[in-house]
Design an enzyme around this catalytic site. Structure first.
Site, PDB file in Angstrom:
ATOM      1  N   GLU A 248       7.574  -5.678  -1.563  1.00 49.30           N
ATOM      2  CA  GLU A 248       6.282  -5.598  -2.229  1.00 49.30           C
ATOM      3  C   GLU A 248       5.568  -4.364  -1.687  1.00 49.30           C
ATOM      4  O   GLU A 248       5.265  -4.279  -0.504  1.00 49.30           O
ATOM      5  CB  GLU A 248       5.443  -6.840  -1.942  1.00 49.30           C
ATOM      6  N   HIS A 322       2.129 -14.657  -8.211  1.00 53.03           N
ATOM      7  CA  HIS A 322       1.086 -15.551  -7.697  1.00 53.03           C
ATOM      8  C   HIS A 322      -0.199 -14.815  -7.336  1.00 53.03           C
ATOM      9  O   HIS A 322      -1.164 -15.447  -6.946  1.00 53.03           O
ATOM     10  CB  HIS A 322       1.629 -16.274  -6.471  1.00 53.03           C
TER      11      HIS A 322
HETATM   12  C1  GLC Z   1       1.014 -10.263  -0.482  1.00 52.64           C
HETATM   13  C2  GLC Z   1       1.147 -11.655  -1.037  1.00 52.64           C
HETATM   14  C3  GLC Z   1      -0.224 -12.251  -1.092  1.00 52.64           C
HETATM   15  C4  GLC Z   1      -0.760 -12.331   0.304  1.00 52.64           C
HETATM   16  C5  GLC Z   1      -0.719 -10.971   0.994  1.00 52.64           C
HETATM   17  C6  GLC Z   1      -0.873 -11.112   2.469  1.00 52.64           C
HETATM   18  O1  GLC Z   1       0.268  -9.435  -1.293  1.00 52.64           O
HETATM   19  O2  GLC Z   1       1.787 -11.609  -2.270  1.00 52.64           O
HETATM   20  O3  GLC Z   1      -0.221 -13.504  -1.718  1.00 52.64           O
HETATM   21  O4  GLC Z   1      -2.072 -12.798   0.287  1.00 52.64           O
HETATM   22  O5  GLC Z   1       0.506 -10.317   0.807  1.00 52.64           O
HETATM   23  O6  GLC Z   1       0.270 -11.668   3.043  1.00 52.64           O
END
Ligand code: GLC
Ligand code: CA
Length: 546
Positions: A248, A322
């Site tokens: 991500e 999500h």
């Molecule tokens: C990422 C996750 C998110 C979370 C953040 C901190 O963006 O997808 O849900 O709040 O990281 O871990």
């Protein structure tokens, strides 16, 4: 390469199916729905974190990386789940949250105890003066990114919630711990990994953000990022012949992503990037609304497709997760054209080059939650920003409207299986309220309809699994200046696929050469291609010429 025929389905386990009457989804609930997923045709499931966590950020605040939160089930439940999934040709991807741990994690507790070894697992700095944090960086969930600890007269960094302390990746022991965690899950048979906000782990110094922005230029795609990922790859999942990894990447660049997900860069298999999901942010600000800037969206999709392809790198393809509002509410019309637009949005994504991700409920066209009171929200980001926006002088009504469009809880409401209480998710009050739409929009209704959104997803998924053209074809943008249609070709040998998508509520026309094309999938019954093709509201047409 194996990733090219994969379709990943994302399960937010807390909201999938509750089998033991506590209002929480659980692994047994997922097991009961594996037949449903097999029918859909997906071949991987990414689970949001199910490990021990105080749930300040729904599992992204990890207190123990190796044990399940008992509310999800036990290691035996997991083994059963993995076994049953495998029988149905489905593999498992787990979420590794390595930028930070919960402050309830043993490492952080020992750090607070004054154990030097564990203190060095985190990032501590002196303040600029009494009560003044080390710099002006802002947490992604509002407020300063630093928290003071009196005992040390130092502050620790938390880019997210105050209970999510950033790990110090400069410390080789931290890197070893993270690799060991991946290896632990590999030993349990897990070979898919999603790495949470992984491009934030290498920090570029701790100066003030001169633009008085949140500080992201100091910690995004940092100087040792690629080195850390190569090391993690080498010391863990890279040792498996078959693996599927996705990072991500927050506010990243294509230049970095071609390395993160390059065919020969030995980092990750693919990346999530988010620029295409900011086209309705006014001035790049999440909490300021504007209509989708369609031309910007097209340009971003085309650019990421083409540039990643040129570099032989690989995108994860997604509209939903999500953390995002529901795509049908955002890019489609979840009232008069819910079916048509949900299908069009799906087709536009699934025929692109990359690996598609389907987020639970997307396959039945679930809309936003449309909560009408702040008490219905659970997400820490939403409840924090609610206070901030009110303090800035916005009216309650305005703030609730913004949350209806932007809150992460829009995606997190219980999966609606039927029209019974709570959509059949649970027979007790769920941890997060069901969206009222469940009475009409639910799996049971969907499956009863031969022309369902679900059936459309099945067809798209089958095409990806069966057609080299969809897996490997060259992506070529089409109609780049068209103001209503997003269109492209995929080309392999002498086969060409075209995918035409009208992103608007009204009819439009597209000029193209229809010679030799046969329509293989469309969301209106009597779809036809012509020199000037009329496209009805949210119409999508996929056609192939051999
Ligand atoms: C990422 C996750 C998110 C979370 C953040 C901190 O963006 O997808 O849900 O709040 O990281 O871990
Ligand atoms: Ca439960």
């Amino acid at each position: 390469m194996t990733k090219k025929d994969k379709i990943v389905y994302q399960i937010y386990p807390k909201s999938y199916l509750d089998t033991n009457h506590d209002g929480w989804g659980d692994m047994q609930g997922v097991i009961r729905r594996l037949d449903y997923l097999q029918e859909l045709g997906i071949n991987y499931i990414w689970f949001n974190p199910m490990v021990v966590s105080p749930q300040r950020d729904n599992g992204y605040d990890v207190a123990d990386y190796r044990s399940f939160d008992p509310r999800y089930g036990t290691m035996e439940d997991f083994e059963e789940l993995a076994r049953e999934a495998k029988k149905r040709g489905i593999d498992i991807m787990f979420d590794m949250v390595f930028n930070h741990t919960s402050t309830e994690h043993e490492w952080f507790k020992r750090a607070l105890n004054g154990e030097e070894k564990y203190k060095n697992y985190y990032i501590w700095k002196k303040g600029k003066g009494p009560g003044v944090p080390p710099n002006n960086w802002q947490s992604k969930f509002a407020g300063s990114a630093w928290e003071y600890v009196e005992k040390f007269d130092e502050w620790y960094l938390h880019l997210f919630d105050v209970t999510q302390a950033d790990l110090n990746w400069e410390n080789p022991e931290v890197r070893k711990e993270c690799a060991d965690i991946v290896n632990f899950w590999r030993s349990k048979g897990v070979h898919g990994f999603r790495f949470d906000v992984i491009n934030l782990i290498s920090k570029r110094g701790y100066d003030d953000d001169p633009n008085n922005f949140d500080g992201r230029q100091f910690y995004t795609d940092g100087p040792r990022e690629h080195e850390f990922l190569k090391e993690l790859n080498r010391s863990s999942f890279g040792q498996d012949e078959e693996h599927l990894t996705v990072g991500e990447m927050s506010s990243t660049t294509i230049e970095n992503c071609v390395q993160y997900a390059g065919a020969d860069s030995d980092e990750l298999d693919m990346v999530f990037s988010f620029h295409h999901l900011k086209v309705d942010y006014k001035n790049q600000k999440k909490w300021e609304l504007q209509d989708v800037d369609f031309m910007a969206l097209k340009k971003l999709l085309n650019t990421w497709q083409v540039k990643m392809q040129e570099a032989d790198a690989w995108n994860a393809l997604f509209w939903n997760c999500h953390d995002q509002p529901r795509s049908v509410s955002r890019f489609g019309n979840d009232k008069e054209y819910r079916r048509e637009s949900a299908k069009m949005i799906a087709a536009a994504l699934h025929m692109m080059r990359g690996t598609p991700y389907v987020y639970q409920g997307e396959e039945i066209g679930m809309p936003n939650a449309y909560f009408t009171s702040i008490d219905e929200y659970v997400d820490v980001e939403s409840t924090n920003i609610y206070k901030v926006l009110l303090a800035e002088g916005k009216s309650e009504e305005e703030v609730l409207h913004i949350l209806q469009e932007r809150s992460r809880d829009n995606a997190r409401t219980p999966m609606p299986w039927d029209d019974s209480e709570n959509g059949g998710f649970s027979d007790v009050k769920p941890w997060l309220k069901s969206a009222d739409s469940y009475k009409e929009i639910n799996v049971k209704n969907e499956l009863a309809d031969p022309d369902s959104i679900f059936a459309f997803y099945q067809k798209l998924i089958r095409m990806r699994k069966e057609m080299p053209l969809v897996q490997e074809g060259l992506f070529v943008p089409m109609l780049e200046d068209h103001e209503k249609v997003f269109a492209y070709q995929r080309v392999l040998g002498n086969e060409t696929l075209i995918c035409l998508n009208n992103f608007f509520n009204e009819e439009t026309e597209a000029e193209l050469d229809p010679e030799g094309y046969e329509i293989v999938l469309a969301n209106y019954k009597d779809a036809a291609l012509d020199k000037v093709t009329k496209l009805r509201p949210y119409e999508t047409i996929i056609a192939i010429r051999k």
